[in-house]
Design a protein around this motif. Structure first.
Motif, PDB file in Angstrom:
ATOM      1  N   ARG A  88      -4.032  11.083   0.278  1.00 47.98           N
ATOM      2  CA  ARG A  88      -2.920  11.641  -0.471  1.00 47.98           C
ATOM      3  C   ARG A  88      -2.157  12.668   0.364  1.00 47.98           C
ATOM      4  O   ARG A  88      -2.719  13.326   1.241  1.00 47.98           O
ATOM      5  N   ALA A 103       9.293   3.760  -5.906  1.00 49.40           N
ATOM      6  CA  ALA A 103       9.286   2.416  -5.326  1.00 49.40           C
ATOM      7  C   ALA A 103      10.574   1.664  -5.621  1.00 49.40           C
ATOM      8  O   ALA A 103      11.053   0.864  -4.796  1.00 49.40           O
ATOM      9  N   HIS A 123       0.827  -1.214   0.000  1.00 48.54           N
ATOM     10  CA  HIS A 123       0.000   0.000   0.000  1.00 48.54           C
ATOM     11  C   HIS A 123       0.858   1.260   0.000  1.00 48.54           C
ATOM     12  O   HIS A 123       0.523   2.244  -0.678  1.00 48.54           O
ATOM     13  N   LYS A 134       5.108   5.941  -4.562  1.00 48.05           N
ATOM     14  CA  LYS A 134       4.718   5.185  -5.757  1.00 48.05           C
ATOM     15  C   LYS A 134       5.726   5.353  -6.876  1.00 48.05           C
ATOM     16  O   LYS A 134       6.174   4.369  -7.478  1.00 48.05           O
ATOM     17  N   GLU A 135       6.101   6.609  -7.153  1.00 48.31           N
ATOM     18  CA  GLU A 135       7.026   6.889  -8.241  1.00 48.31           C
ATOM     19  C   GLU A 135       8.460   6.487  -7.903  1.00 48.31           C
ATOM     20  O   GLU A 135       9.276   6.294  -8.802  1.00 48.31           O
ATOM     21  N   LYS A 187       4.945  15.873  -0.215  1.00 47.44           N
ATOM     22  CA  LYS A 187       5.625  15.079  -1.239  1.00 47.44           C
ATOM     23  C   LYS A 187       7.059  15.554  -1.429  1.00 47.44           C
ATOM     24  O   LYS A 187       7.990  14.745  -1.547  1.00 47.44           O
ATOM     25  N   PHE A 207       3.491   1.872  -1.454  1.00 45.05           N
ATOM     26  CA  PHE A 207       3.969   2.190  -2.799  1.00 45.05           C
ATOM     27  C   PHE A 207       2.846   2.451  -3.798  1.00 45.05           C
ATOM     28  O   PHE A 207       3.077   2.527  -4.995  1.00 45.05           O
ATOM     29  N   THR A 208       1.627   2.631  -3.278  1.00 47.47           N
ATOM     30  CA  THR A 208       0.536   3.153  -4.107  1.00 47.47           C
ATOM     31  C   THR A 208       0.315   4.633  -3.841  1.00 47.47           C
ATOM     32  O   THR A 208      -0.507   5.271  -4.505  1.00 47.47           O
ATOM     33  N   VAL A 209       1.031   5.175  -2.845  1.00 43.06           N
ATOM     34  CA  VAL A 209       0.859   6.566  -2.425  1.00 43.06           C
ATOM     35  C   VAL A 209       2.039   7.393  -2.925  1.00 43.06           C
ATOM     36  O   VAL A 209       3.196   7.070  -2.660  1.00 43.06           O
ATOM     37  N   SER A 210       1.755   8.460  -3.659  1.00 42.50           N
ATOM     38  CA  SER A 210       2.820   9.350  -4.147  1.00 42.50           C
ATOM     39  C   SER A 210       3.416  10.149  -2.982  1.00 42.50           C
ATOM     40  O   SER A 210       2.688  10.551  -2.073  1.00 42.50           O
TER      41      SER A 210
END
Length: 473
Positions: free
Chosen positions: A450, A213, A202, A210-211, A456, A204-207
């Motif tokens: 998010r 990973a 999970h 994610k980008e 970020k 690595f589904t969140v920016s």
């Protein structure tokens, strides 16, 4: 063994590859010490110096920290010349505790550690802390000769073997995240592995994770306990877990940490790591995170996905909490020093707002948002939440309340003119006034999904510190 022994040869090969990126990877030195005091004073005392079983996992080309994060910083300098060899920012449990009411009455001591790559010479280890100018100054220093006879070199067995969850490359070129389990019995080891895989997936589904990973390795490690779960003293539940993780830290029923740093480090040292997240085998909502130390999450809770990422945001990037209506153990100092955390500000000079690059020209600073309506609804929500906990109602009722609260917030914010704009929204860092966040909603503000753009950026800077982005071609 918690994990099947047939996996160990493959793991050994991965560990070898992780160390092979450096021709002669240095050993990992750990300095254990005690940090004690009260709200007004602090002291340090050396406990021991040891060599950990695994080589240093980091990139020797990134030994110096340029992010200016943390309430503290460790610096390793050449004992003769004073040349800076290694540095990292971090925060401490002591630093949080000293802001509580208890710290105004008594002294307490906390275990702490710093780790660094072994040098071929004696070094001086300095612990710095932020002063009243928000600048780092030396609080304590000690000379360390890692080749001295009294250095501990033989470590006890861990009682478990690490499991590779995600391997993207050699450790010195990657961020090594270690997921540890506490309160898992032998029969629960499959449950722990499944939770480690599910929650890290999970993440690595969140920016921006994610980008990025491919910049992470993930390991899992849990030593079995006799009983399932960890302590929750406020309800009379006590468990002798391996890491000493428990609820009710500083009197907050949802705050989960371990105060047994030595137990944590003595087990963690058997896996390559730079960051740690502890999964506790409990269903009750809870977690915690200390920058540069570790984070925790109740792995069985319905909100575990959110908690895993939110608390990791504290631990990994030093992100501040952006909420301010939930009760916390900390006492306000009344001062409005500019926070070191990248995602909150005291807004002393709007023209120099730390996230100005995200703010469109003409945006009002401070930025209007439906603050009064939000606070009115939040007060009612907090009363219901407190009543559910006081009555020890089923966790399903608390989870339903959380869903209701998030839906109400989303509805309220949906019509706000600055819903998706960056600005300076008052209310953050546990304070209704005087501190500001960059967007109305963020994973550090509520249970949304998010991070804001400022968070970020803060996360990406730490990833770059451990796994620098490849140059554009």
């Amino acid at each position: 063994m918690p994990f099947p022994s047939k996996r160990l040869p493959a793991l050994a090969a991965l560990l070898f590859a992780a160390c092979a990126a450096q021709a002669t990877p240095p050993a990992t030195v750990r300095v254990d010490y005690t940090h004690s005091g009260n709200a007004l004073s602090e002291q340090y005392a050396l406990e021991r110096v040891l060599i950990e079983p695994l080589p240093w996992p980091g990139d020797l080309g990134r030994n110096l920290d340029d992010t200016d994060r943390g309430q503290n910083r460790v610096e390793v300098v050449d004992a003769k010349t004073g040349d800076l060899l290694y540095s990292r920012g971090f925060s401490t449990i002591f630093g949080e505790w000293r802001t509580t009411e208890e710290a105004s009455r008594i002294n307490r001591g906390f275990q702490e550690s710093v780790r660094f790559p072994k040098q071929d010479k004696p070094v001086r280890v300095r612990i710095l802390r932020r002063d009243e100018r928000n600048q780092f100054s030396v609080a304590w220093s000690v000379e360390v000769d890692a080749d001295a006879p009294e250095v501990v070199r033989k470590q006890p067995a861990s009682g478990a073997q690490p499991l590779a969850i995600r391997v993207s490359g050699p450790s010195p070129r990657k961020v090594d995240l270690l997921i540890m389990g506490d309160g898992y019995t032998v029969a629960d080891m499959g449950k722990f592995e499944a939770a480690a895989r599910r929650l890290s997936a999970h993440l690595f589904t969140v920016s921006p994770f994610k980008e990025r990973a491919g910049d992470f390795n993930v390991w899992a490690l849990a030593v079995p306990t006799a009983e399932a779960g960890v302590s929750r003293p406020s309800t009379g539940v006590h468990r002798a877990s391996k890491l000493g993780t428990r609820y009710d830290i500083f009197g907050s029923e949802r705050y989960v940490l371990t105060l047994d740093n030595r137990a944590l480090r003595d087990i963690a040292q058997h896996a390559p790591y730079e960051f740690i997240e502890i999964l506790v085998n409990n269903d009750t909502y809870g977690g915690g995170g200390i920058f540069g130390q570790f984070s925790t999450v109740a792995a069985g809770n319905d909100w575990a996905n959110y908690l895993f990422v939110h608390e990791f945001g504290h631990h990994f990037a030093g992100l501040a909490d952006e909420y301010y209506t939930s009760p916390v153990a900390y006492q306000s100092s009344g001062s409005r020093m500019e926070p070191w955390e990248p995602n909150v500000t005291a807004l002393r000079d709007p023209s120099r707002l730390k996230w100005n690059k995200h703010v469109k020209a003409g945006t009002a600073l401070p930025t209007p948002w439906p603050k009064a309506e939000y606070e009115e609804a939040s007060r009612a929500y907090q009363k219901r939440r407190a009543a559910l906990r006081a009555a020890n109602r089923p966790e399903s009722e608390m989870n339903a309340l959380f869903r209701e609260d998030l839906a109400r917030t989303n509805k309220l914010f949906s019509a706000a003119p600055h819903r998706h704009h960056a600005g300076a929204f008052e209310g953050a860092n546990y304070e209704a006034k005087g501190f500001y966040r960059s967007e109305m909603q963020c994973l550090m503000f509520d249970r949304s999904e998010r991070f804001c753009n400022v968070c970020k950026d803060g996360i990406s800077a730490i990833i770059d510190l451990y796994a620098p982005a490849a140059p554009a071609r």
